[in-house]
Write a protein that holds these residues in place. Structure first.
Motif, PDB file in Angstrom:
ATOM      1  N   SER A  52      27.837  29.869   4.246  1.00  0.00           N
ATOM      2  CA  SER A  52      28.775  29.737   3.132  1.00  0.00           C
ATOM      3  C   SER A  52      28.090  29.123   1.914  1.00  0.00           C
ATOM      4  N   ALA A  53      27.254  28.087   2.152  1.00  0.00           N
ATOM      5  CA  ALA A  53      26.521  27.459   1.045  1.00  0.00           C
ATOM      6  C   ALA A  53      25.403  28.369   0.549  1.00  0.00           C
ATOM      7  N   ASN A  54      24.722  29.049   1.498  1.00  0.00           N
ATOM      8  CA  ASN A  54      23.657  30.009   1.186  1.00  0.00           C
ATOM      9  C   ASN A  54      22.565  29.387   0.318  1.00  0.00           C
ATOM     10  N   THR A  55      22.123  28.180   0.695  1.00  0.00           N
ATOM     11  CA  THR A  55      21.031  27.510  -0.001  1.00  0.00           C
ATOM     12  C   THR A  55      19.957  27.135   1.010  1.00  0.00           C
ATOM     13  N   ALA A  56      18.728  26.953   0.525  1.00  0.00           N
ATOM     14  CA  ALA A  56      17.632  26.558   1.407  1.00  0.00           C
ATOM     15  C   ALA A  56      17.940  25.222   2.073  1.00  0.00           C
ATOM     16  N   ALA A  58      20.839  23.961   2.854  1.00  0.00           N
ATOM     17  CA  ALA A  58      21.863  24.119   3.883  1.00  0.00           C
ATOM     18  C   ALA A  58      21.274  24.688   5.170  1.00  0.00           C
ATOM     19  N   TYR A  59      20.380  25.667   5.044  1.00  0.00           N
ATOM     20  CA  TYR A  59      19.766  26.245   6.239  1.00  0.00           C
ATOM     21  C   TYR A  59      18.801  25.254   6.884  1.00  0.00           C
ATOM     22  N   ARG A  60      18.092  24.454   6.070  1.00  0.00           N
ATOM     23  CA  ARG A  60      17.208  23.432   6.640  1.00  0.00           C
ATOM     24  C   ARG A  60      18.017  22.390   7.406  1.00  0.00           C
ATOM     25  N   ASN A  61      19.177  22.033   6.861  1.00  0.00           N
ATOM     26  CA  ASN A  61      20.035  21.068   7.531  1.00  0.00           C
ATOM     27  C   ASN A  61      20.495  21.607   8.887  1.00  0.00           C
ATOM     28  N   TYR A  62      20.847  22.888   8.913  1.00  0.00           N
ATOM     29  CA  TYR A  62      21.242  23.511  10.187  1.00  0.00           C
ATOM     30  C   TYR A  62      20.088  23.433  11.193  1.00  0.00           C
ATOM     31  N   LEU A  63      18.872  23.803  10.750  1.00  0.00           N
ATOM     32  CA  LEU A  63      17.718  23.822  11.650  1.00  0.00           C
ATOM     33  C   LEU A  63      17.350  22.429  12.148  1.00  0.00           C
ATOM     34  N   SER A  64      17.567  21.414  11.301  1.00  0.00           N
ATOM     35  CA  SER A  64      17.255  20.048  11.733  1.00  0.00           C
ATOM     36  C   SER A  64      18.232  19.581  12.807  1.00  0.00           C
ATOM     37  N   ARG A  77      15.046  33.355   8.707  1.00  0.00           N
ATOM     38  CA  ARG A  77      14.959  34.568   7.888  1.00  0.00           C
ATOM     39  C   ARG A  77      15.642  34.341   6.532  1.00  0.00           C
ATOM     40  N   ALA A  78      16.801  33.686   6.566  1.00  0.00           N
ATOM     41  CA  ALA A  78      17.520  33.395   5.327  1.00  0.00           C
ATOM     42  C   ALA A  78      16.712  32.458   4.436  1.00  0.00           C
ATOM     43  N   GLY A  84      12.445  29.316   0.567  1.00  0.00           N
ATOM     44  CA  GLY A  84      12.329  27.937   1.026  1.00  0.00           C
ATOM     45  C   GLY A  84      11.502  27.833   2.284  1.00  0.00           C
ATOM     46  N   SER A  85      10.985  26.648   2.565  1.00  0.00           N
ATOM     47  CA  SER A  85      10.236  26.395   3.778  1.00  0.00           C
ATOM     48  C   SER A  85      11.131  25.672   4.767  1.00  0.00           C
TER      49      SER A  85
END
Length: 264
Positions: A52-56, A58-64, A77-78, A84-85
């Motif tokens: 929903s946020a679709n930001t680097a 936000a995805y890094r937070n998910y992965l952490s 992939r996103a 982003g890294s």
């Protein structure tokens, strides 16, 4: 009102009991199966929030939070698409905004040839003539055609990828001999992806499934309604561009298989 699943209801009820339920008692109350269900629900919710946020970030937070989550590959992939890294501070690759330069994936190499549907039909006829039946000459290269190409490649001591190169198109034509109406490879007539999508005769549920899969990969379609409107076309084109394919916004049989492979 959205119905809560059993694990979330269980967590909610436990949370309402107050401090009497200690953290280290949590494992005694929930069974192993219930804990797994709760973790899966939390992981799914966290990934949906990242989408929903679709930001680097936000995805890094998910992965952490969920380094081994079910959507880890999709989040990475996103991240790559957004430039982003995975780990903050690492150099970030440039955002993907066009065809991948030097993409040597067999599917991308074949896509760059620009075979028209007529050329695809002729190649199917040529392969069948050579003893590698494709199941019909319809221009839709399904599993039968891919298998036929792979068998021909193996017989000619080539990597059996199931996808052709310009040189292989020429070699097939030479081996098969004249076939009425065979156009030269790489002509100006590009593949009619719109026609191929129409020939797939996708049902409403299949269209919704495609929209769900695109959304899962981080390409927002604007809704899961089974209608391929402007939002879905843009999402398809973005996915195709990131895969090094022609960004037509219309899905082909090959691309549908790849989309399903990527999303499990």
């Amino acid at each position: 009102m959205k119905t809560l699943t059993f694990p979330l209801l269980l967590v909610t009820s436990l949370g309402l009991t107050g401090p009497a339920v200690a953290q280290n008692d949590f494992g005694d109350i929930l069974s192993g199966v219930a804990r797994t269900m709760v973790e899966q629900e939390l992981e799914k919710t966290a990934f949906a929030q990242a989408q929903s946020a679709n930001t680097a970030e936000a995805y890094r937070n998910y992965l952490s939070r969920f380094p081994n989550g079910a959507n880890r590959a999709n989040a990475e992939r996103a991240l790559a698409r957004l430039g982003g890294s995975v780990i903050p501070g690492q150099p970030s690759p440039p955002p993907v905004s066009g065809p991948i330069a030097g993409n040597t994936r067999p599917a991308s190499v074949e896509a760059q040839i620009g075979l028209s549907r007529t050329q695809r039909m002729q190649l199917q006829t040529q392969l069948t003539k050579l003893g590698y039946p494709t199941g019909g000459a319809d221009g839709l290269w399904g599993s039968n055609t891919r298998a036929a190409i792979g068998r021909w490649q193996s017989a000619n001591n080539l990597p059996a990828t199931g996808y052709v190169t310009t040189q292989q198109v020429r070699l097939i034509a030479q081996q098969a001999g004249p076939v009425a109406g065979t156009p030269p490879p790489g002509g100006s007539d590009t593949v009619d992806d719109r026609t191929e999508e129409q020939l797939l005769s996708l049902t409403a549920e299949e269209r919704r499934d495609i929209q769900r899969r695109l959304t899962r990969l981080g390409y927002r379609t604007g809704g899961i309604d089974g209608v391929f409107g402007a939002g879905t076309r843009r999402a398809l084109a973005s996915w195709q561009r990131d895969e090094g394919l022609r960004a037509s916004g219309y899905i082909t049989a090959d691309q549908l298989r790849e989309l399903r492979r990527q999303t499990g």
